[in-house]
Design a protein around this motif. Structure first.
Motif, PDB file in Angstrom:
ATOM      1  N   PHE A 109      -1.716   4.053  -5.778  1.00 29.36           N
ATOM      2  CA  PHE A 109      -2.893   4.823  -5.388  1.00 29.36           C
ATOM      3  C   PHE A 109      -4.112   4.611  -6.295  1.00 29.36           C
ATOM      4  O   PHE A 109      -5.238   4.476  -5.794  1.00 29.36           O
ATOM      5  CB  PHE A 109      -2.523   6.311  -5.318  1.00 29.36           C
TER       6      PHE A 109
ATOM      7  N   LEU B 155     -10.961   0.634  -5.952  1.00 31.52           N
ATOM      8  CA  LEU B 155     -11.626  -0.179  -4.934  1.00 31.52           C
ATOM      9  C   LEU B 155     -12.599   0.670  -4.114  1.00 31.52           C
ATOM     10  O   LEU B 155     -13.760   0.291  -3.901  1.00 31.52           O
ATOM     11  CB  LEU B 155     -10.575  -0.810  -4.018  1.00 31.52           C
ATOM     12  N   ARG B 156     -12.152   1.835  -3.670  1.00 30.84           N
ATOM     13  CA  ARG B 156     -12.973   2.696  -2.817  1.00 30.84           C
ATOM     14  C   ARG B 156     -14.214   3.200  -3.545  1.00 30.84           C
ATOM     15  O   ARG B 156     -15.293   3.331  -2.938  1.00 30.84           O
ATOM     16  CB  ARG B 156     -12.134   3.868  -2.317  1.00 30.84           C
TER      17      ARG B 156
ATOM     18  N   LYS C  80      -3.173   5.908   5.612  1.00 28.34           N
ATOM     19  CA  LYS C  80      -3.468   5.861   7.056  1.00 28.34           C
ATOM     20  C   LYS C  80      -2.623   6.905   7.787  1.00 28.34           C
ATOM     21  O   LYS C  80      -1.957   6.617   8.783  1.00 28.34           O
ATOM     22  CB  LYS C  80      -3.242   4.461   7.624  1.00 28.34           C
TER      23      LYS C  80
ATOM     24  N   TYR D  37      -6.295   1.787  -5.197  1.00 26.67           N
ATOM     25  CA  TYR D  37      -7.116   2.098  -4.033  1.00 26.67           C
ATOM     26  C   TYR D  37      -8.367   2.870  -4.449  1.00 26.67           C
ATOM     27  O   TYR D  37      -9.471   2.595  -3.962  1.00 26.67           O
ATOM     28  CB  TYR D  37      -6.296   2.914  -3.030  1.00 26.67           C
TER      29      TYR D  37
ATOM     30  N   ASN E 244       0.851  -1.195   0.000  1.00 25.06           N
ATOM     31  CA  ASN E 244       0.000   0.000   0.000  1.00 25.06           C
ATOM     32  C   ASN E 244       0.886   1.243   0.000  1.00 25.06           C
ATOM     33  O   ASN E 244       0.896   2.025   0.940  1.00 25.06           O
ATOM     34  CB  ASN E 244      -0.911   0.008   1.236  1.00 25.06           C
TER      35      ASN E 244
ATOM     36  N   TYR F 159      -5.754   6.536   2.394  1.00 22.87           N
ATOM     37  CA  TYR F 159      -5.024   5.405   1.812  1.00 22.87           C
ATOM     38  C   TYR F 159      -3.754   5.085   2.591  1.00 22.87           C
ATOM     39  O   TYR F 159      -3.468   3.923   2.901  1.00 22.87           O
ATOM     40  CB  TYR F 159      -4.694   5.731   0.361  1.00 22.87           C
TER      41      TYR F 159
ATOM     42  N   THR G  18      -9.809  -7.464  -1.592  1.00 22.80           N
ATOM     43  CA  THR G  18      -8.792  -6.428  -1.765  1.00 22.80           C
ATOM     44  C   THR G  18      -7.535  -7.094  -2.298  1.00 22.80           C
ATOM     45  O   THR G  18      -7.284  -8.273  -2.027  1.00 22.80           O
ATOM     46  CB  THR G  18      -8.468  -5.710  -0.444  1.00 22.80           C
TER      47      THR G  18
END
Length: 363
Positions: A57, A63-64, A296, A60, A52, A294, A79
């Motif tokens: 990016f 997916l989001r 965190k 992500y 990650n 993404y 995922t």
């Protein structure tokens, strides 16, 4: 030419056998893939990526925003599997435990040496999204900084402990290239510490003084600078190495037999990636927040990350030959591949164009 000859030799046993056994279908000689005609194709794919990190990016975002689902595609698991290094990812792809790999071009060039049927099916990020960050202690000892000449920086790194993700990875490739440009061998000149694709761990080691430098994704160097314990010392995306700008970096890749067996699923994956990249381009105001989520990280880090890489986000998954050639030449000059690898052999251009020209299921 080498790949064409290799394909002929791979096909020869099957062709000879067909002369003696008239009933033997030649389709069975096509890279061991069964034809999909008359069968129900699975719309499920196993996808793996290195980590990650910032260069993944768009995956992500897809997916989001539920773009995979919008294209009728299911990921198994839900995922992408995080492999931790490019070497582990290529091993998984070659072993068929992962159908689509998302990693650096270096990964693809490496696996292509043993698999003539590997294909790139989408650009995920451009530019070489890896920096070399150093500790403040290193800068004090060497009297060097980010503004020093590139030649002086490389000389200053000689004999130092430098973190990479793994041997043969994109992080290792950057060191190999930079030292080779100065007539030096990175294998002999530095102590490489294998730490996986783990920016927080590398930063922690840098802060504690266990390493002098680390090759890591942005904004790792900027985070170190904010904490007053390090700096982004060498940054290709910042323009420190002009010859490395605008090259293809992160890609999605598969075996040809996966394209043959699951053409609809592969097309759906490419379209979902295209939706993600289009969304990134058209909603820049949302990206710092999504980047923070993404990674965190806090919003300040999200802002830094987006600022560092926003120009590296592709407009489309289509891999153009110019960006491919720039990456190819980087690997040749670094001594990572002996000769240039043909764009037509490694890039599934028709597969990408056909997928993107088809009407998306979400429209």
């Amino acid at each position: 030419m080498q790949r064409s000859i290799r394909r002929v030799w791979l096909m020869l046993p099957c062709l000879l056998s067909s002369l003696f056994f008239i009933g033997l279908p030649l389709a069975s000689c096509s890279n061991n893939v069964s034809p999909t005609t008359g069968s129900t194709e699975s719309m499920t794919l196993k996808v793996g990526q290195v980590a990650n990190e910032i260069s993944f990016f768009p995956m992500y975002v897809a997916l989001r925003q539920n773009f995979y689902k919008a294209q009728g595609l299911t990921l198994d698991p839900s995922t992408p599997i995080m492999m931790g290094s490019g070497a582990k990812l290529t091993t998984a792809v070659e072993a068929d435990s992962v159908e689509i790999g998302v990693g650096s071009v270096t990964n693809v060039f490496t696996i292509s040496r043993v698999d003539a049927y590997i294909k790139m099916i989408g650009a995920v990020t451009n530019d070489y999204l890896l920096d070399i960050a150093v500790s403040k202690q290193f800068e004090a000892q060497t009297h060097l900084s980010a503004s020093s000449s590139l030649a002086d920086k490389i000389q200053g790194l000689r004999g130092k402990k430098i973190a990479i993700s793994a041997p043969g990875s994109a992080t290792d490739a950057l060191l190999t290239y930079l030292f080779k440009q100065q007539g030096l061998d990175a294998q002999k000149e530095v102590v490489k510490v294998n730490m996986g694709a783990n920016t927080p761990a590398i930063l922690a080691a840098l802060k504690a003084g266990r390493i002098d430098a680390g090759v890591l994704s942005p904004p790792g160097g900027q985070i170190a600078a904010l904490g007053s314990y390090g700096d982004a010392f060498i940054s290709p995306v910042r323009g420190d190495i002009p010859a490395m700008q605008h090259q293809l970096f992160t890609v999605a890749y598969v075996k040809q037999k996966v394209i043959d067996a699951k053409p609809k699923a592969i097309a759906a994956f490419i379209r979902a990636l295209a939706q993600a990249e289009d969304y990134i381009q058209n909603h820049p105001e949302q990206m710092p927040g999504m980047m923070a989520s993404y990674l965190k990280a806090d919003q300040k880090t999200g802002n830094l990350a987006w600022s560092a890489v926003k120009t590296s986000m592709p407009m489309s998954p289509l891999i153009n030959q110019q960006s491919y050639d720039a990456s190819d030449q980087f690997h040749v000059k670094a001594g990572l591949i002996a000769v240039s690898l043909d764009y037509k052999n490694l890039v599934a251009t028709d597969t990408m164009k056909n997928a993107l020209s088809a009407t998306a299921s979400s429209s």
